[in-house]
Design a protein around this motif. Structure first.
Motif, short mmCIF file in Angstrom:
data_model
loop_
_atom_site.label_atom_id
_atom_site.label_comp_id
_atom_site.label_asym_id
_atom_site.label_seq_id
_atom_site.Cartn_x
_atom_site.Cartn_y
_atom_site.Cartn_z
N LEU A 54 0.73 -1.13 -0.07
CA LEU A 54 0.21 -0.06 -0.10
C LEU A 54 0.92 1.33 -0.02
N ALA A 55 1.92 1.27 0.47
CA ALA A 55 3.00 2.36 0.80
C ALA A 55 3.10 2.71 -0.85
N GLN A 56 3.65 1.69 -1.57
CA GLN A 56 3.88 1.87 -3.05
C GLN A 56 2.70 2.21 -3.85
N LYS A 57 1.53 1.73 -3.46
CA LYS A 57 0.44 2.18 -4.23
C LYS A 57 -1.05 2.08 -3.55
N ASP A 58 -1.10 3.04 -2.74
CA ASP A 58 -2.48 3.28 -2.10
C ASP A 58 -3.74 3.39 -2.79
N GLY A 59 -4.93 2.81 -2.17
CA GLY A 59 -5.84 3.12 -2.63
C GLY A 59 -6.30 2.13 -3.91
N ILE A 60 -5.57 0.74 -3.56
CA ILE A 60 -6.21 -0.34 -4.64
C ILE A 60 -6.84 -1.45 -3.97
N THR A 61 -7.17 -2.47 -4.59
CA THR A 61 -8.34 -3.21 -4.25
C THR A 61 -7.89 -4.41 -3.35
N GLN A 62 -8.52 -4.98 -2.83
CA GLN A 62 -8.17 -6.28 -1.91
C GLN A 62 -7.52 -7.44 -2.88
N LEU A 63 -8.11 -7.55 -4.14
CA LEU A 63 -7.63 -8.54 -5.05
C LEU A 63 -6.31 -7.91 -5.48
N GLU A 64 -6.10 -6.79 -5.61
CA GLU A 64 -4.71 -6.13 -6.26
C GLU A 64 -3.73 -6.67 -5.23
N ILE A 65 -3.99 -6.38 -3.85
CA ILE A 65 -3.11 -6.46 -2.77
C ILE A 65 -2.81 -7.99 -2.69
N ALA A 66 -3.76 -8.72 -2.69
CA ALA A 66 -3.42 -10.29 -2.65
C ALA A 66 -2.65 -10.96 -3.86
N GLU A 92 -13.33 0.74 1.93
CA GLU A 92 -14.51 1.13 1.27
C GLU A 92 -14.66 0.60 0.00
N ALA A 93 -16.00 0.32 -0.01
CA ALA A 93 -16.72 0.04 -1.47
C ALA A 93 -17.01 1.35 -2.22
N PRO A 94 -16.66 1.44 -3.38
CA PRO A 94 -17.03 2.62 -4.08
C PRO A 94 -18.44 2.35 -4.38
N LYS A 95 -19.06 3.55 -4.53
CA LYS A 95 -20.76 3.63 -4.91
C LYS A 95 -20.90 2.98 -6.17
N ASN A 96 -20.08 3.16 -7.27
CA ASN A 96 -20.45 2.63 -8.49
C ASN A 96 -20.11 1.30 -8.72
N ASP A 97 -19.22 0.66 -7.90
CA ASP A 97 -19.18 -0.83 -7.73
C ASP A 97 -19.02 -1.48 -6.55
N LEU A 98 -19.89 -1.98 -5.75
CA LEU A 98 -20.16 -2.39 -4.29
C LEU A 98 -19.24 -3.77 -4.16
N ARG A 99 -18.90 -4.45 -5.46
CA ARG A 99 -18.14 -5.60 -5.18
C ARG A 99 -16.67 -5.38 -4.93
N LYS A 100 -15.98 -4.17 -5.38
CA LYS A 100 -14.70 -3.81 -4.97
C LYS A 100 -14.55 -3.39 -3.47
N ILE A 101 -13.52 -3.74 -2.94
CA ILE A 101 -13.35 -2.93 -1.81
C ILE A 101 -11.94 -2.36 -1.75
N ILE A 102 -11.93 -1.07 -1.81
CA ILE A 102 -10.74 -0.13 -1.82
C ILE A 102 -10.05 -0.07 -0.55
N VAL A 103 -8.55 -0.23 -0.43
CA VAL A 103 -7.93 -0.15 0.74
C VAL A 103 -7.00 0.99 0.69
N ARG A 104 -6.93 1.76 1.85
CA ARG A 104 -5.94 2.83 1.97
C ARG A 104 -5.37 2.88 3.32
#
Length: 164
Positions: A54-66, A92-104
């Motif tokens: 996350l320090a390298q790229k903040d605001g990514i999805t849980q799947l991207e982190i995995a 948090e889940a973006p309003k336009n796509d509740l399937r994604k979880i954005i991590v910061r």
């Protein structure tokens, strides 16, 4: 037998010149120093790679982190719930796509990353203290080439096993 000579009985000839063993021993010594400091600061082992990701790229999805950390998505999800509870991240889940979880990262998460980096920098200073600038540059270049080659070999093995 002390840790510095733990392989001496395993390799009868010139074991101390084996690149693999030297790199492994140095990596273990440095990892132990980093882990000791991070443990003392209460940073769980499972959180460290995610925090750096996350320090390298903040605001990514849980799947991207995995994917970036190399863990399974359910494992990432469990770790992230704990990290959120401990105040390192927000999810948090973006309003336009509740399937994604954005991590910061939170401020606490960023501070923790900075503290972990300081431990790494201290290890770098120890290494640099026995090398000239040119030697350190050469060592870094050589280790990067070795790392690239090991990754390439790993990728080749993975694609071979997939195509079989």
């Amino acid at each position: 037998m002390n840790d510095d000579n733990r392989y001496s009985s395993c390799f009868p000839n010139d074991h101390d010149r084996s690149v693999n063993i030297l790199i492994g021993e140095i990596a273990t010594l440095l990892a132990n120093a980093v882990n000791k400091e991070n443990d003392a600061n209460g940073v769980a082992v499972g959180f460290r790679a995610i925090l750096f990701c996350l320090a390298q790229k903040d605001g990514i999805t849980q799947l991207e982190i995995a994917r970036k950390v190399g863990i399974k998505p359910p494992t990432a999800s469990v770790a992230l719930v704990k990290m959120e509870t401990e105040g390192y991240i927000t999810r948090e889940a973006p309003k336009n796509d509740l399937r994604k979880i954005i991590v910061r990262l939170t401020d606490k998460g960023r501070e923790t990353v900075n503290n972990m980096l300081e431990v790494f920098f201290e290890c770098d200073r120890v290494i640099a203290s026995v090398l000239t600038k040119n030697e350190l540059s050469t060592l870094t270049d050589l280790l990067q080439r070795v790392k690239d080659r090991v990754y390439a070999a790993k990728d080749a093995r993975t694609s071979e096993s997939i195509s079989e």
